[in-house]
Scaffold this active site. Sequence first.
Site, PDB file in Angstrom:
ATOM      1  N   TYR A 265       0.818  -1.212   0.000  1.00  0.00           N
ATOM      2  CA  TYR A 265       0.000   0.000   0.000  1.00  0.00           C
ATOM      3  C   TYR A 265       0.848   1.256   0.000  1.00  0.00           C
ATOM      4  CZ  TYR A 265       0.754   0.198   5.084  1.00  0.00           C
ATOM      5  OH  TYR A 265       1.310   0.268   6.328  1.00  0.00           O
TER       6      TYR A 265
ATOM      7  N   TYR B 150      15.675  -4.812   9.779  1.00  0.00           N
ATOM      8  CA  TYR B 150      16.314  -3.648  10.385  1.00  0.00           C
ATOM      9  C   TYR B 150      17.800  -3.888  10.642  1.00  0.00           C
ATOM     10  CZ  TYR B 150      11.473  -2.540  11.939  1.00  0.00           C
ATOM     11  OH  TYR B 150      10.123  -2.291  12.020  1.00  0.00           O
TER      12      TYR B 150
ATOM     13  N   HIS C  43       2.027   2.217  17.945  1.00  0.00           N
ATOM     14  CA  HIS C  43       3.168   1.346  18.266  1.00  0.00           C
ATOM     15  C   HIS C  43       4.362   1.750  17.411  1.00  0.00           C
ATOM     16  CE1 HIS C  43       0.951  -0.883  15.062  1.00  0.00           C
ATOM     17  NE2 HIS C  43       2.172  -1.130  14.600  1.00  0.00           N
TER      18      HIS C  43
HETATM   19  C1  OGA Z   1       4.845  -2.242  10.925  1.00  0.00           C
HETATM   20  C2  OGA Z   1       5.291  -2.506  12.306  1.00  0.00           C
HETATM   21  C3  OGA Z   1       6.793  -3.511  13.851  1.00  0.00           C
HETATM   22  C4  OGA Z   1       7.948  -4.442  13.889  1.00  0.00           C
HETATM   23  O1  OGA Z   1       5.650  -2.455   9.997  1.00  0.00           O
HETATM   24  O2  OGA Z   1       3.688  -1.830  10.746  1.00  0.00           O
HETATM   25  O3  OGA Z   1       4.575  -2.125  13.196  1.00  0.00           O
HETATM   26  O4  OGA Z   1       7.922  -5.359  14.719  1.00  0.00           O
HETATM   27  N1  OGA Z   1       6.435  -3.145  12.541  1.00  0.00           N
HETATM   28  O5  OGA Z   1       8.892  -4.256  13.121  1.00  0.00           O
HETATM   29 MN    MN Z   2       2.600  -1.444  12.575  1.00  0.00          MN
END
Ligand code: OGA
Ligand code: MN
Length: 361
Positions: free
Chosen positions: A97, A153, A224
């Site tokens: 999206y 990450y 979050h």
């Molecule tokens: C997302 C998210 C959290 C994570 O991509 O929407 O909330 O655990 N990721 O990396």
């Molecule tokens: Mn998220």
Amino acid sequence: MPEAFEFVDVLSSIKTPQSVNDKKQHKDDQFISHGSQEEIEKVCEGIKQKQVFTPEECEKIEHHIDIVAENAEQGLYKTHTVDSAPLRMKYFFGEGYTYGTQMRRKGPGQEKLYEKGEIDAIPDWIYKLVVKRLEDEKLIPKNWITSAVINDYRPGGCIVSHVDPRHIFDRPIVSVSFYSKSALSFGCRFSFKPIRVSNPVVCLPMQRGCATSISGYAADKITHCIRPQDVTSRRAVIILRRTLENAPRVGDPDPPHDLSYSNHFLNHSDNRKRQRLSLDSSTHHHNGRDRHGHNDAVEPVKRRRKSDSYSSHHMEKKRLSVSNSQDKVKKDDGHKDSSDLKTSQNIIAKKATRRPKPFFL
Ligand code: OGA
Ligand code: MN
């Protein structure tokens, strides 16, 4: 088939300044929750966790994630499958999206699914190794998932506070963490230059191989994020969600300008006694990274363009320098938003006039 794994007692696993002080829990990490007991309970009610993968199983899945990363480097995926930023890569499968500056019309609730066929299909290994296990463990209904996103990450990488768009994704939102332990933080405010994050209402540990499901208050009423300090070595997550049948798609006619697809969700106490971070308002104008020039971060909408080109360029250089592969690195098509802005950015833009600053910034 009976479920093979127990649910984690989430509420008992939460550390507070009090519980650490009373030596009921060890302060062996920085995963401390600072919300009131009442709010911690509200958030935790919407969270389920199960340790569903052994280290050996994690290794196998991580090998597949490595291959996805290599495929992306080699340009084997469709344009919208891959979204790169300096400290995190995002791979969308099944559905993807628009967010951030990818959106022609910005604002909360303006996100849209790409047209069918614009995103690569969910790989078989995700179904066989991950989705199947989550179905068996009753964390998701059978044949329910339509979207699998991998966030990969590097140390110091982060994702700013946001709510997964409600007009795009059904609940629950289920994710599984890999490579290293991290934490999902709820109710944080970010500020920049240097990047700073306020104390979380809830800081939820996420172990390698642990599945986390969020719904209710945890998914809809509080933001979050992943704080940069909670990614100390490579960490990836596979997020499994169902997109809504009536979710808007690119190419659909726009709704009237004052209507957004989603309700404004942040009426929770996160808006309450928000003590301001002691930062001056110039932090609203930054280049999207910390003083080391390396964070994946948010910035006001009007500054995005400049930073986009910087990010792409920066990323390109970075990828070239870290890549051992001789393969030609896929060139970014230059139009993409390279930060994890999602709804949060739009909220900043839209709510700034109504809300005392800083909110997310
Ligand atoms: C997302 C998210 C959290 C994570 O991509 O929407 O909330 O655990 N990721 O990396
Ligand atoms: Mn998220």
